[in-house]
Structure formats: structure tokens, C-alpha cells
Design a protein around this motif. Structure first.
Motif, mmCIF file in Angstrom:
data_model
loop_
_atom_site.group_PDB
_atom_site.id
_atom_site.type_symbol
_atom_site.label_atom_id
_atom_site.label_comp_id
_atom_site.label_asym_id
_atom_site.label_seq_id
_atom_site.Cartn_x
_atom_site.Cartn_y
_atom_site.Cartn_z
ATOM 1 N N PRO A 161 0.807 -1.229 0.000
ATOM 2 C CA PRO A 161 0.000 0.000 0.000
ATOM 3 C C PRO A 161 0.837 1.275 0.000
ATOM 4 O O PRO A 161 0.292 2.370 -0.086
ATOM 5 C CB PRO A 161 -0.774 -0.116 1.317
ATOM 6 C CG PRO A 161 0.181 -0.819 2.236
ATOM 7 C CD PRO A 161 0.939 -1.797 1.352
ATOM 8 N N VAL A 162 2.172 1.158 0.099
ATOM 9 C CA VAL A 162 3.033 2.318 0.318
ATOM 10 C C VAL A 162 3.283 3.047 -1.002
ATOM 11 O O VAL A 162 3.785 2.464 -1.962
ATOM 12 C CB VAL A 162 4.375 1.898 0.951
ATOM 13 C CG1 VAL A 162 5.205 3.135 1.270
ATOM 14 C CG2 VAL A 162 4.139 1.063 2.202
ATOM 15 N N GLN A 163 2.953 4.325 -1.045
ATOM 16 C CA GLN A 163 3.139 5.136 -2.244
ATOM 17 C C GLN A 163 4.590 5.572 -2.390
ATOM 18 O O GLN A 163 5.331 5.685 -1.412
ATOM 19 C CB GLN A 163 2.245 6.375 -2.188
ATOM 20 C CG GLN A 163 0.756 6.095 -2.242
ATOM 21 C CD GLN A 163 -0.066 7.370 -2.394
ATOM 22 O OE1 GLN A 163 0.477 8.453 -2.564
ATOM 23 N NE2 GLN A 163 -1.372 7.236 -2.334
ATOM 24 N N ASP A 164 4.984 5.849 -3.638
ATOM 25 C CA ASP A 164 6.336 6.340 -3.896
ATOM 26 C C ASP A 164 6.598 7.653 -3.164
ATOM 27 O O ASP A 164 7.721 7.920 -2.722
ATOM 28 C CB ASP A 164 6.550 6.555 -5.399
ATOM 29 C CG ASP A 164 6.576 5.246 -6.175
ATOM 30 O OD1 ASP A 164 6.820 4.192 -5.554
ATOM 31 O OD2 ASP A 164 6.345 5.285 -7.404
ATOM 32 N N GLU A 165 5.561 8.488 -3.035
ATOM 33 C CA GLU A 165 5.735 9.824 -2.455
ATOM 34 C C GLU A 165 5.947 9.788 -0.944
ATOM 35 O O GLU A 165 6.434 10.772 -0.368
ATOM 36 C CB GLU A 165 4.513 10.700 -2.770
ATOM 37 C CG GLU A 165 4.336 11.048 -4.240
ATOM 38 C CD GLU A 165 3.707 9.890 -5.035
ATOM 39 O OE1 GLU A 165 3.272 8.917 -4.386
ATOM 40 O OE2 GLU A 165 3.669 9.969 -6.273
ATOM 41 N N THR A 166 5.592 8.681 -0.285
ATOM 42 C CA THR A 166 5.680 8.653 1.176
ATOM 43 C C THR A 166 6.460 7.462 1.712
ATOM 44 O O THR A 166 6.479 7.240 2.922
ATOM 45 C CB THR A 166 4.266 8.640 1.798
ATOM 46 O OG1 THR A 166 3.537 7.496 1.326
ATOM 47 C CG2 THR A 166 3.506 9.907 1.455
ATOM 48 N N ILE A 167 7.101 6.685 0.844
ATOM 49 C CA ILE A 167 7.870 5.550 1.337
ATOM 50 C C ILE A 167 9.018 6.046 2.213
ATOM 51 O O ILE A 167 9.621 7.093 1.950
ATOM 52 C CB ILE A 167 8.406 4.692 0.169
ATOM 53 C CG1 ILE A 167 9.009 3.382 0.698
ATOM 54 C CG2 ILE A 167 9.394 5.472 -0.670
ATOM 55 C CD1 ILE A 167 9.364 2.392 -0.376
ATOM 56 N N ASP A 168 9.280 5.325 3.283
ATOM 57 C CA ASP A 168 10.399 5.673 4.153
ATOM 58 C C ASP A 168 11.062 4.392 4.630
ATOM 59 O O ASP A 168 10.747 3.297 4.162
ATOM 60 C CB ASP A 168 9.942 6.552 5.325
ATOM 61 C CG ASP A 168 8.851 5.897 6.166
ATOM 62 O OD1 ASP A 168 8.747 4.646 6.145
ATOM 63 O OD2 ASP A 168 8.107 6.621 6.854
ATOM 64 N N TYR A 169 12.005 4.529 5.554
ATOM 65 C CA TYR A 169 12.762 3.373 5.998
ATOM 66 C C TYR A 169 12.080 2.630 7.152
ATOM 67 O O TYR A 169 12.582 1.603 7.590
ATOM 68 C CB TYR A 169 14.171 3.798 6.407
ATOM 69 C CG TYR A 169 14.903 4.534 5.314
ATOM 70 C CD1 TYR A 169 14.952 4.027 4.020
ATOM 71 C CD2 TYR A 169 15.526 5.758 5.557
ATOM 72 C CE1 TYR A 169 15.613 4.695 2.999
ATOM 73 C CE2 TYR A 169 16.198 6.432 4.549
ATOM 74 C CZ TYR A 169 16.231 5.903 3.284
ATOM 75 O OH TYR A 169 16.881 6.576 2.272
ATOM 76 N N ASP A 183 12.669 1.253 -6.443
ATOM 77 C CA ASP A 183 13.416 2.507 -6.378
ATOM 78 C C ASP A 183 12.780 3.428 -5.340
ATOM 79 O O ASP A 183 11.556 3.419 -5.134
ATOM 80 C CB ASP A 183 13.422 3.213 -7.738
ATOM 81 C CG ASP A 183 14.210 2.425 -8.783
ATOM 82 O OD1 ASP A 183 15.152 1.707 -8.393
ATOM 83 O OD2 ASP A 183 13.856 2.526 -9.978
ATOM 84 N N ILE A 184 13.616 4.251 -4.714
ATOM 85 C CA ILE A 184 13.150 5.210 -3.712
ATOM 86 C C ILE A 184 13.540 6.607 -4.166
ATOM 87 O O ILE A 184 14.715 6.860 -4.485
ATOM 88 C CB ILE A 184 13.760 4.911 -2.330
ATOM 89 C CG1 ILE A 184 13.334 3.524 -1.842
ATOM 90 C CG2 ILE A 184 13.353 5.973 -1.307
ATOM 91 C CD1 ILE A 184 13.965 3.130 -0.525
ATOM 92 N N ASP A 185 12.571 7.501 -4.201
ATOM 93 C CA ASP A 185 12.843 8.889 -4.556
ATOM 94 C C ASP A 185 13.321 9.662 -3.326
ATOM 95 O O ASP A 185 12.948 9.347 -2.191
ATOM 96 C CB ASP A 185 11.588 9.554 -5.119
ATOM 97 C CG ASP A 185 11.142 8.935 -6.437
ATOM 98 O OD1 ASP A 185 12.012 8.432 -7.173
ATOM 99 O OD2 ASP A 185 9.925 8.939 -6.708
ATOM 100 N N ALA A 186 14.116 10.698 -3.582
ATOM 101 C CA ALA A 186 14.711 11.465 -2.490
ATOM 102 C C ALA A 186 13.691 12.391 -1.833
ATOM 103 O O ALA A 186 12.906 13.054 -2.518
ATOM 104 C CB ALA A 186 15.890 12.270 -3.014
ATOM 105 N N ARG A 187 13.723 12.424 -0.506
ATOM 106 C CA ARG A 187 13.001 13.401 0.310
ATOM 107 C C ARG A 187 13.940 13.798 1.463
ATOM 108 O O ARG A 187 13.771 13.335 2.609
ATOM 109 C CB ARG A 187 11.682 12.828 0.852
ATOM 110 C CG ARG A 187 10.694 12.426 -0.214
ATOM 111 C CD ARG A 187 9.270 12.280 0.314
ATOM 112 N NE ARG A 187 9.198 11.660 1.614
ATOM 113 C CZ ARG A 187 9.218 10.333 1.836
ATOM 114 N NH1 ARG A 187 9.342 9.498 0.816
ATOM 115 N NH2 ARG A 187 9.120 9.849 3.060
ATOM 116 N N PRO A 188 14.932 14.631 1.177
ATOM 117 C CA PRO A 188 15.949 14.948 2.188
ATOM 118 C C PRO A 188 15.376 15.513 3.481
ATOM 119 O O PRO A 188 15.928 15.274 4.561
ATOM 120 C CB PRO A 188 16.835 15.974 1.473
ATOM 121 C CG PRO A 188 16.637 15.707 0.018
ATOM 122 C CD PRO A 188 15.220 15.279 -0.117
#
Length: 429
Positions: free
Chosen positions: A355-363, A399-404
Motif C-alpha cells: 500500500p506504500v506510495q512512492d511519495e511517502t515511502i520511508d525506511y 526505487d526510492i525517490d529522495a526526500r531529504p
């Protein structure tokens, strides 16, 4: 002082759990694991209390079933952070062991009651304290245990219905580093440390139907309500010596304080159709639809304003993380064959959407779609049942997009899998 019920739940929840699709857990019995969870239509052993309680009207006398699933997950994450292109692995020595216990009693020809204790939600991700993603988190653990009494009634000879209440205990912990300098410096000596521990109870209900249209088919439908968890605990901060005497120290930033959070665990629908081509062979196909969209954010409120907000250059008392997860499906198929009077062979397959979106995926939940390959054996003699299973779980690369700003860097998830071994022992009195 916690009540005896909390103590009982903690005794049962003796270990932490591996993250599933989202952080749902479906390892509710060794037989169910071997069949890929395709037991909603069958619903013919005490673990039906977790998958489809309406099916317990099929069980005679007093029956109990208890066991565990040992889960060993491994996960690699590559990060393109300012520290360089580096790989990090989740704790390769980790072993999560969610337990289960069920008891059913046929009161008379019409009514059957049951009590189930099992885990519906949990996760565990542990990395080295100095890994690149430490500002997002380096340890995140959710432990839960549901206590679920049910009453099932035979409406007709072919149709049964059940209703139950669900009391869920949840413990949440998260550890992350604080980037003291404000620059993305890889030197952990200048990092602060933040630790959050909280626990609480939430309550819900469940309903189920079980229908046998003919001698060679069974149909099951089950619903579990959302559970709103109110958790309370404490936030502890450990800051480097260079922090002492600074302006942030003087105004009370990063001071230990109480914390509170509210999380809505999602509701779900389960469906299964089991067919029996012969007396020895059964095949079931099914699906679970989980409304993870209810998990729209994770918000932590602190008793005192202690979190420094770099955007406003002030202290705040709330940390909020957008989740906005999607509603997803879990599809399964399970086959069981009675090789001998005392031995059953089982196999199953599961496709589990993330269910995890690309925009909010985290570790904290670095997940993707999953495939589960299952197999197991069932031994039964006299009044005893012993079930064992093995499951190989494979998470697809992602793949994980950057969200510094959230401590998340461009990278990828790779080589993510888990090995599971389950054991259940049952007895009919």
C-alpha cells in the motif's frame, strides 16, 4: 499499574514482528501459513477464529491450538546520500516470533464460542546506528496482540454466522538520529539521538459468514473493523556535548517529554471458496482487501514544545508524517492432500500488494509487492494435531525517490526476502 490482561498479552507477544504488506500480519497458524492463508472458505480448525470465525460451528467438543511462526527477514537498501553511494542491510541476526493461541467450545448443536489471541499488525526494521538513513530512523518496531472472543451460530444446516469483539494491544518504538549541525555530515559523533516508546489499547469488532452450498464446496466471508489506537509514552533525547549551552538548549529544545499518538489500523474484507474434488483433496482460492487508506498520517504530539522546526526557526509540539497509503489486495491459493490417514501435504501461493506510495515511502516500512511460496505437513493421530510449515517470502526490488527533509535519499530496495518456519500443536478434548 497495567491490568492482568495487558500482562497476558505481553507474555504472548514475546517478540517483535517482520513487516508485511504495510505492517499487516497474516501468519496465524502453521496450517494456514502452508496454505497461503487460504482458510477463509475451509475454516475447519480452531485458527478459523482469525480467518473466518463463522466456520467454528464445524468443530466438535472443546478444541485448542497454539504455536508460533519464526520469521527471519533480510533487507538491503542502497542510498545515494551526500555521504556517498552506500549499501545498508537490516539486522541479519533478527528473528521475529509472533505466537498464536485458539480455543473453541461447541455449546450445543447451534452455538459455538471461541477465543483467539494472535497478532494482526507488526513490523521490525533495524539498521546500524550510523547508516545513511539514520535521520529518518535506524530502528522501528511495532508489536501487537489481539484478544478476540467470538460467538458463532448455525443459522441453517448450511449457513453459519459469527460476531466477535477485538481488543488490540499495541506497542510502538522508533529510534532516529538528529542532525545537529543542519548539514548532511556523515560523522555520527555530532548526531543527537531521539527515541520514542508508546503503547495503548484499541477496540473493534468482526463479523463472518460461512456457507456450504453442497458437499464438495464451502464459501467464507469475513470482515474486521478498523481499530483506532490511542498510544501514550515518552520521548527521550540524547544530544552531543556541543549542544550544551547553545540557544536551543536554553530554550528547551529536545528535552525529554511525554508523547501521545493516534493511529487508525485499517479494516479488511476476506473471501474464500474451497472445493473438494475428492475426499482427500481440497483447493481454495481467496482474497483479502485491506483499506490502508485509513492510514493517512502518523502524528506524534508532545506534552511540551521540544521539536525544533528549521522552517519557522521555532519549537513545535507536533511531529506529523504523511502516509496516504493505498487500499490493496492480497490473493492466495492453497492445496491440501491427505496422503495417509495421519499425514496431509499442503502448498500455497500468495501475491501481496504493497500500500506504500512512492511519495511517502520511508525506511520504517521499506516495502514493495511480495510473493510468498508456502509448503507444509499436517500430522494427526488420536486427539492430537501437529502442523509445520516453511515459507519463502520475496519482496520485489523498488526505487526510492529522495526526500531529504524526511531523511530519505534516492536509492533502491534490493535482495529483500524472509524465511518463515511455523509450528502449531492442537488437541481435541
Amino acid at each position: 499499574m497495567k491490568s492482568w490482561a495487558i500482562a497476558w498479552a505481553l507474555v504472548l507477544a514475546t517478540a517483535q514482528f517482520c513487516s508485511a504488506a504495510g505492517f499487516g500480519i497474516y501468519e496465524w497458524s502453521a496450517r494456514g501459513n502452508a496454505l497461503g492463508g487460504a482458510t477463509v472458505g475451509r475454516a475447519d480448525d480452531p485458527s478459523a477464529l482469525a480467518s473466518n470465525p463463522a466456520g467454528i460451528t464445524q468443530l466438535d467438543g472443546l478444541q485448542v491450538l497454539a504455536g508460533f511462526t519464526a520469521i527471519h527477514p533480510v533487507l538491503d537498501i542502497r542510498t545515494n546520500s551526500p555521504a556517498g553511494n552506500e549499501w545498508a542491510s537490516s539486522d541479519k541476526d533478527s528473528l521475529w516470533v509472533p505466537p498464536h493461541f485458539y480455543a473453541t467450545w461447541k455449546v450445543n448443536d447451534r452455538y459455538t464460542v471461541g477465543l483467539g489471541t494472535f497478532s494482526r499488525f507488526g513490523l521490525g526494521s533495524v539498521f546500524d546506528e550510523d547508516w545513511d538513513g539514520r535521520y529518518n530512523n535506524y530502528e522501528a518496531i511495532i508489536e501487537s496482540m489481539s484478544i478476540n472472543p467470538n460467538v458463532a451460530v448455525k443459522v441453517t444446516d448450511k449457513l453459519s454466522a459469527a460476531f466477535g469483539v477485538d481488543a488490540t494491544y499495541l506497542n510502538f518504538s522508533k529510534k532516529q538520529k538528529i542532525n545537529w549541525t543542519g548539514a548532511l555530515n556523515p560523522n555520527p559523533a555530532i548526531d543527537g539521538d531521539a527515541s520514542l516508546e508508546a503503547d495503548g489499547w484499541g477496540y473493534g469488532f468482526n463479523m463472518a459468514l460461512h456457507y456450504m452450498p453442497c458437499d464438495y464446496a464451502k464459501i467464507g466471508l469475513s470482515y474486521r473493523s478498523p481499530v483506532t489506537m490511542d498510544v501514550n509514552g515518552k520521548a527521550d533525547f540524547s544530544m552531543p556535548s556541543v549542544y550544551e549551552g547553545t540557544l536551543l538548549d536554553n530554550i528547551g529544545a529536545f528535552k525529554d517529554t511525554n508523547a501521545h499518538g493516534t493511529v487508525t489500523l485499517p479494516d479488511s474484507f476476506s473471501f474464500g471458496v474451497a472445493v473438494y474434488p475428492t475426499n482427500k483433496l481440497s483447493i481454495e482460492v481467496g482474497a483479502i482487501y485491506t483499506l490502508w487508506s485509513k492510514y493517512d498520517k502518523l502524528e506524534i504530539k508532545y506534552s511540551d514544545p521540544v521539536i525544533f522546526d528549521r522552517d519557522t526557526m521555532s519549537l513545535k509540539s507536533v511531529s506529523s508524517y504523511d502516509k496516504n497509503w493505498d487500499d490493496v489486495w492480497r490473493f492466495n491459493i492453497g492445496v491440501e492432500y491427505a496422503v495417509l490417514d495421519w499425514l496431509d501435504l499442503r502448498a500455497g501461493y500468495v501475491f501481496d500488494q504493497s500500500p506504500v506510495q512512492d511519495e511517502t515511502i520511508d525506511y520504517m516500512v521499506p516495502a514493495n509487492d511480495r510473493h510468498l511460496l508456502n509448503g507444509g505437513l499436517g500430522f494427526h493421530w488420536d486427539n492430537w494435531v501437529v502442523d509445520v510449515n516453511y515459507t519463502y517470502l520475496m519482496i520485489m526490488d523498488r526505487d526510492i525517490d529522495a526526500r531529504p527533509d524526511d531523511g530519505v535519499y534516492e536509492g533502491e530496495i534490493d535482495n529483500a526476502d524472509a524465511h518463515m518456519v511455523g509450528l502449531s500443536v492442537g488437541y481435541k478434548f
